[in-house]
Design an enzyme around this catalytic site. Structure first.
Site, PDB file in Angstrom:
ATOM      1  N   ASP A 154      -5.652   6.508  -0.690  1.00 38.86           N
ATOM      2  CA  ASP A 154      -5.007   5.736   0.375  1.00 38.86           C
ATOM      3  C   ASP A 154      -6.042   5.044   1.265  1.00 38.86           C
ATOM      4  O   ASP A 154      -5.686   4.190   2.069  1.00 38.86           O
ATOM      5  CB  ASP A 154      -4.100   6.654   1.203  1.00 38.86           C
ATOM      6  N   LYS A 203       1.666   7.991   0.244  1.00 35.65           N
ATOM      7  CA  LYS A 203       2.045   8.064   1.661  1.00 35.65           C
ATOM      8  C   LYS A 203       3.409   8.731   1.788  1.00 35.65           C
ATOM      9  O   LYS A 203       4.212   8.678   0.858  1.00 35.65           O
ATOM     10  CB  LYS A 203       2.162   6.642   2.234  1.00 35.65           C
ATOM     11  N   ASP A 241       0.836  -1.201   0.000  1.00 35.01           N
ATOM     12  CA  ASP A 241       0.000   0.000   0.000  1.00 35.01           C
ATOM     13  C   ASP A 241       0.873   1.254   0.000  1.00 35.01           C
ATOM     14  O   ASP A 241       1.354   1.686   1.049  1.00 35.01           O
ATOM     15  CB  ASP A 241      -0.921  -0.008   1.223  1.00 35.01           C
ATOM     16  N   ARG A 283     -11.045  -0.322   2.286  1.00 33.86           N
ATOM     17  CA  ARG A 283     -12.511  -0.389   2.272  1.00 33.86           C
ATOM     18  C   ARG A 283     -13.045  -0.567   0.848  1.00 33.86           C
ATOM     19  O   ARG A 283     -14.105  -1.141   0.649  1.00 33.86           O
ATOM     20  CB  ARG A 283     -13.088   0.869   2.939  1.00 33.86           C
TER      21      ARG A 283
HETATM   22  N1  BES Z   1      -3.148   0.304   5.281  1.00 36.86           N
HETATM   23  C1  BES Z   1      -3.486   1.583   5.768  1.00 36.86           C
HETATM   24  C2  BES Z   1      -3.758   1.610   7.260  1.00 36.86           C
HETATM   25  C3  BES Z   1      -2.571   1.380   8.155  1.00 36.86           C
HETATM   26  C4  BES Z   1      -1.858   2.442   8.661  1.00 36.86           C
HETATM   27  C5  BES Z   1      -2.211   0.115   8.544  1.00 36.86           C
HETATM   28  C6  BES Z   1      -0.810   2.236   9.513  1.00 36.86           C
HETATM   29  C7  BES Z   1      -1.149  -0.107   9.407  1.00 36.86           C
HETATM   30  C8  BES Z   1      -0.450   0.955   9.891  1.00 36.86           C
HETATM   31  C9  BES Z   1      -4.767   2.076   5.066  1.00 36.86           C
HETATM   32  O1  BES Z   1      -4.932   1.660   3.759  1.00 36.86           O
HETATM   33  C10 BES Z   1      -4.691   3.568   5.029  1.00 36.86           C
HETATM   34  O2  BES Z   1      -3.828   4.075   4.378  1.00 36.86           O
HETATM   35  N2  BES Z   1      -5.592   4.218   5.730  1.00 36.86           N
HETATM   36  C11 BES Z   1      -5.627   5.639   5.780  1.00 36.86           C
HETATM   37  C12 BES Z   1      -7.058   6.061   5.670  1.00 36.86           C
HETATM   38  C13 BES Z   1      -7.226   7.545   5.505  1.00 36.86           C
HETATM   39  C14 BES Z   1      -6.702   7.987   4.173  1.00 36.86           C
HETATM   40  C15 BES Z   1      -8.685   7.876   5.635  1.00 36.86           C
HETATM   41  C16 BES Z   1      -5.024   6.060   7.112  1.00 36.86           C
HETATM   42  O3  BES Z   1      -5.250   5.385   8.110  1.00 36.86           O
HETATM   43  O4  BES Z   1      -4.300   7.036   7.137  1.00 36.86           O
HETATM   44 ZN    ZN Z   2      -4.039  -0.087   3.245  1.00 39.51          ZN
HETATM   45 MN    MN Z   3      -3.979   2.957   2.372  1.00 38.38          MN
END
Ligand code: BES
Ligand code: ZN
Ligand code: MN
Length: 495
Positions: free
Chosen positions: A347, A277, A270, A351
């Site tokens: 990101d 990111k 990801d 979902r």
């Molecule tokens: N895979 C990440 C979540 C994650 C973050 C897992 C840190 C393990 C450690 C997920 O896909 C993500 O990027 N989520 C975002 C959502 C946001 C953009 C609403 C997040 O948590 O920042």
């Molecule tokens: Zn993710």
């Molecule tokens: Mn993500």
């Protein structure tokens, strides 16, 4: 590693090491008292001289005690009798296996079951197996000189009395669960260039080959297109690796019995996509398939147990990468359910793949659907690395999962799914947007998923904080395989 439970006298044990407990007030455990008697009170003398304190998780290794058959005796501090919590109990078990692995012992007999550490004997056996497996696990298979396998091969949980059948069953369950955790950890730790969606599919097919009650099928992107999985497919657009939708059907009960469906997030890397990111620790996003790994691990565990239950694993697997073809912020896609989604942040991709997998899961006529995902960084902020976030549209199911987590010491904590949070997902242009803002980020992510789970009993586990560790201890934990497996064991027992 082989495990067994036996009744035997500690002084006559032929193992290369006998492990017995000592309490903080200097009192010897029942097994230690027998050794002490056989060895002309050498243990009491050591305590009198202050060589072992009995503090929880302290250890002292002794060699060739007179009157004792075993070559070594390992004393383990058990703290103050009756005052241990689950944390110290696990630390004691871990310390015992760290100390054992530091010796050349090939086999060990542990007298720990009777000693009142942990919740009960069944709990102690399970946690002891997990601790042993954790110490034996190697993550350095890709080094040019990997470390050697552990010398410790045979572990006996020894008792002064006769072991109950329930204890033997618990041991078998724990060993199978540990094997499932091993698989989840191995897959989680693999880098993104090896553990691709196709690699996960190959592993799932291999699991199907190894266990005759598991049938694996893999859908390709063209199949997903036909199914109308516009949301899932929007995530994989920037990647050169083909996405896979993996299904593993474990049939352990009557065919007519409705299955529990486990849906695992399988983002093999990801990057965030166009909503890229930041660079720091981005490597840890190889762990974004730990939900998928836990589904594979749990299926391995229940297949090894021959659990009498029907369980289906569903894994949407793809990469989330930026490219000229990648989905852009503002793009609107149509999910398999027919609902449209405005993607405001690429990101928030977990979902987007899960919603189509959740809609797809209806085809199995499920009794219950549980999805498992490293879904939000906000969950790590809320619960840290101790508890997984739990949501459910049925309180009874939530309670069962919380109880299973306690039993397996792989705990979750329930968060609300109240309607009040739903408006945060309102979009001016589509049926919903894929983010709800910074406030309550774990909850709005779960609310998003809840819109695709109407019509069946459902729970969601956010494992972003629990599936892997960072920093010096970087590595997959194998969680929540213990929680899921325990939940399924309990469910099979009720049927
Ligand atoms: N895979 C990440 C979540 C994650 C973050 C897992 C840190 C393990 C450690 C997920 O896909 C993500 O990027 N989520 C975002 C959502 C946001 C953009 C609403 C997040 O948590 O920042
Ligand atoms: Zn993710
Ligand atoms: Mn993500």
């Amino acid at each position: 590693m082989e495990f067994s439970i036996k009744q035997s006298s500690p002084e006559k044990q032929r193992s290369s090491c006998v492990v017995v407990g000592v309490y903080e007030d200097g009192k010897l455990s029942a097994a230690a008292q027998l050794l002490d008697k056989a060895a002309a009170h050498q243990l009491s003398n050591l305590i009198a001289h202050g060589d072992i304190s009995g503090k929880p998780a302290s250890t002292l290794l002794l060699h060739k005690l007179p009157g004792v058959t075993a070559e070594r005796v390992l004393l383990v501090g058990l703290g103050k009798a009756g005052e241990l919590n689950s944390k110290t109990s696990v630390e004691i078990l871990r310390a015992a296996f760290v100390a054992l692995n530091a010796t050349a012992a090939r086999d060990a007999a542990l007298y720990i079951i009777d000693e009142g550490i942990g919740k009960d004997a069944v709990w102690v056996v399970k946690q002891a197996v997990f601790a042993a497996a954790e110490q034996a696990f190697r993550a350095d298979g890709m080094k040019s000189k990997p470390s050697e396998a552990a010398t410790l091969k045979n572990i006996t949980f020894a008792m002064l009395g006769k072991p109950a059948t329930a204890l033997k069953n618990a041991l078998d369950q724990a060993v199978a669960t540990a094997h499932g955790m091993d698989l989840a950890k191995m897959l989680g730790n693999l880098p993104g260039n090896i553990c691709t969606p196709a690699y996960l599919a190959a592993k799932a097919l291999a699991l199907g080959k190894a266990h005759k009650f598991i049938k694996t099928t893999v859908l390709e992107e063209k199949d997903m297109q036909k199914l109308g999985m516009g949301s899932f497919l929007s995530v994989t657009r920037g990647s050169e690796q083909p996405a896979k939708l993996i299904t593993m059907e474990y049939c352990g009960a009557d065919k007519k019995q409705k299955p529990v469906v486990l849906v695992g997030k399988g983002i093999t890397f990801d990057s965030g996509g166009i909503s890229l990111k930041p660079g720091a620790e981005m490597d840890e996003m190889k762990y974004d398939m730990c939900g998928a790994a836990s589904v594979l691990g749990t299926l391995r565990a229940i297949a090894e147990m021959g659990l009498k239950l029907n369980v289906v694993g569903v894994i949407p697997a793809c990469e989330n990468l930026p490219s000229g073809k990648a989905t852009k912020p503002g793009d609107i896609v149509k999910s398999m359910s027919g609902q449209t989604i405005e993607i405001l942040n690429t990101d928030a991709e977990g979902r987007l793949i899960l919603c189509d997998a959740l809609t797809y899961s209806k085809k199995f006529n499920p009794d219950t659907v549980i999805d498992i995902a490293t879904l939000t960084g906000a969950c790590v902020i809320a619960l840290g690395h101790v508890a997984s976030g739990l949501f459910s549209n049925e309180d009874k199911l939530a309670k069962e999962l919380l109880a299973a987590g306690e039993q397996a010491h792989d705990r979750a904590w329930q968060l609300p799914l109240w309607e009040d949070y739903q408006p945060l997902l309102d979009s001016n242009f589509a049926d919903m947007q894929n983010i709800g803002g910074r406030a309550g980020g774990t909850i709005t992510a779960a609310c998003f998923l809840s819109r695709f789970t109407k019509g069946y009993r459902w729970a969601h586990l956010d494992i972003a904080g629990t599936a892997h560790k960072s920093g010096k201890e970087k590595g997959a934990t194998g969680r929540p395989v213990p929680l899921l497996t325990q939940y399924l064991i309990n469910k099979a027992g009720r049927q």
